[in-house]
Motif scaffolding. Structure first.
Motif, short mmCIF file in Angstrom:
data_model
loop_
_atom_site.label_atom_id
_atom_site.label_comp_id
_atom_site.label_asym_id
_atom_site.label_seq_id
_atom_site.Cartn_x
_atom_site.Cartn_y
_atom_site.Cartn_z
N PRO A 1 0.81 -1.22 0.00
CA PRO A 1 0.00 0.00 0.00
C PRO A 1 0.84 1.27 0.00
N GLU A 2 2.10 1.16 0.44
CA GLU A 2 2.97 2.34 0.49
C GLU A 2 3.47 2.74 -0.89
N SER A 3 3.32 1.85 -1.86
CA SER A 3 3.82 2.09 -3.20
C SER A 3 3.05 3.24 -3.87
N ILE A 4 3.76 4.14 -4.50
CA ILE A 4 3.14 5.26 -5.19
C ILE A 4 2.65 4.83 -6.57
N GLU A 5 3.43 3.98 -7.22
CA GLU A 5 3.05 3.56 -8.57
C GLU A 5 1.92 2.53 -8.51
N GLU A 6 1.13 2.50 -9.55
CA GLU A 6 0.01 1.56 -9.66
C GLU A 6 0.57 0.16 -9.92
N LYS A 7 0.19 -0.77 -9.12
CA LYS A 7 0.61 -2.16 -9.29
C LYS A 7 -0.47 -2.92 -10.05
N SER A 8 -0.13 -4.11 -10.46
CA SER A 8 -1.11 -4.92 -11.18
C SER A 8 -2.13 -5.52 -10.22
N ARG A 9 -3.22 -6.01 -10.80
CA ARG A 9 -4.28 -6.62 -10.01
C ARG A 9 -4.38 -8.09 -10.37
N VAL A 10 -4.89 -8.87 -9.43
CA VAL A 10 -5.09 -10.28 -9.68
C VAL A 10 -6.56 -10.59 -9.43
N LYS A 11 -7.13 -11.43 -10.31
CA LYS A 11 -8.54 -11.79 -10.18
C LYS A 11 -8.67 -12.93 -9.18
N LYS A 12 -9.60 -12.79 -8.25
CA LYS A 12 -9.86 -13.80 -7.23
C LYS A 12 -11.32 -14.23 -7.31
N ARG A 13 -11.60 -15.40 -6.75
CA ARG A 13 -12.96 -15.93 -6.76
C ARG A 13 -13.30 -16.53 -5.40
N LEU A 14 -14.54 -16.32 -4.97
CA LEU A 14 -15.06 -16.87 -3.72
C LEU A 14 -16.50 -17.31 -3.94
N THR A 15 -17.04 -18.01 -2.98
CA THR A 15 -18.44 -18.40 -3.00
C THR A 15 -19.20 -17.50 -2.04
N GLY A 16 -20.40 -17.08 -2.42
CA GLY A 16 -21.23 -16.24 -1.56
C GLY A 16 -22.68 -16.70 -1.59
N ILE A 17 -23.43 -16.29 -0.57
CA ILE A 17 -24.82 -16.70 -0.43
C ILE A 17 -25.71 -15.47 -0.29
N LEU A 18 -26.71 -15.38 -1.15
CA LEU A 18 -27.68 -14.29 -1.10
C LEU A 18 -28.59 -14.50 0.11
N VAL A 19 -28.67 -13.48 1.00
CA VAL A 19 -29.42 -13.67 2.24
C VAL A 19 -30.59 -12.73 2.44
N ASP A 20 -30.78 -11.75 1.54
CA ASP A 20 -31.98 -10.92 1.65
C ASP A 20 -32.40 -10.39 0.29
N ASN A 21 -33.60 -9.83 0.24
CA ASN A 21 -34.16 -9.33 -1.02
C ASN A 21 -33.49 -8.06 -1.53
N ASN A 22 -32.67 -7.42 -0.71
CA ASN A 22 -31.98 -6.20 -1.12
C ASN A 22 -30.59 -6.47 -1.66
N GLY A 23 -30.23 -7.74 -1.86
CA GLY A 23 -28.97 -8.07 -2.49
C GLY A 23 -27.80 -8.29 -1.54
#
Length: 176
Positions: A50-72
């Protein structure tokens, strides 16, 4: 996805699965009731310090999630934002970047954008919210059942890329 992430991201299905089991008495039917509310969460995590001034690359991650209400509202693992929340500094998120470009894919639906809401490191849970009202029906949690030593549970998680992110279901018993 490591074992801890997979388990934490789906262990929250326990209570809702108990409701299905009592009413229908089979794992298959219980799973059929909730599988459309289980989404694959894709997001980008920043690489670098986070201390880096220059923009670093990003990595795509994946997780599982569960919808728990009608508002998303979606429950997932706190691994979506690895930084520990510190309340001793003036800005809670000053040392880490929140997950970016969060998209949630439910079965038979187009990917939907979501925003990070918050997390509880002690419980290993995090919350995101869809930007638009979901088309899927949220899971309903049992208010009368409790989990005890020996209770049967389902562990549900998404498989990796080479298996097209299909869901895998394993039956277990609580032993500790």
């Amino acid at each position: 996805m490591n074992f801890r992430t997979g388990i934490i991201s789906v262990i929250i299905l326990l209570s809702c699965m108990l409701t299905g089991l009592q009413a229908q008495n089979t794992w298959t039917k219980a799973f059929e009731n909730v599988h459309k509310s289980i989404g694959l969460i894709e997001y980008y995590e920043q690489i670098g310090t986070p201390e880096s001034i220059e923009e670093k690359s990003r990595v795509k991650k994946r997780l599982t999630g569960i919808l728990v209400d009608n508002n998303g509202l979606i429950i997932t693992t706190s691994d979506i934002f690895k930084a520990q929340l510190e309340f001793t500094t003036s800005s809670i998120f000053s040392k880490a970047r929140l997950p970016e470009a969060i998209m949630v894919r439910f079965p038979d639906s187009e990917p939907a954008p979501a925003d990070f809401i918050g997390k509880d490191d002690d419980k290993g849970l995090a919350f995101i919210r869809l930007q638009k009202k979901p088309q899927q029906k949220p899971v309903s949690f049992s208010k009368h059942s409790s989990l005890n030593l020996g209770s049967r549970i389902l562990i549900i998680q998404h498989l990796k890329t080479q298996y097209n992110y299909n869901l895998v279901v394993n039956e277990r018993r609580i032993n500790a």
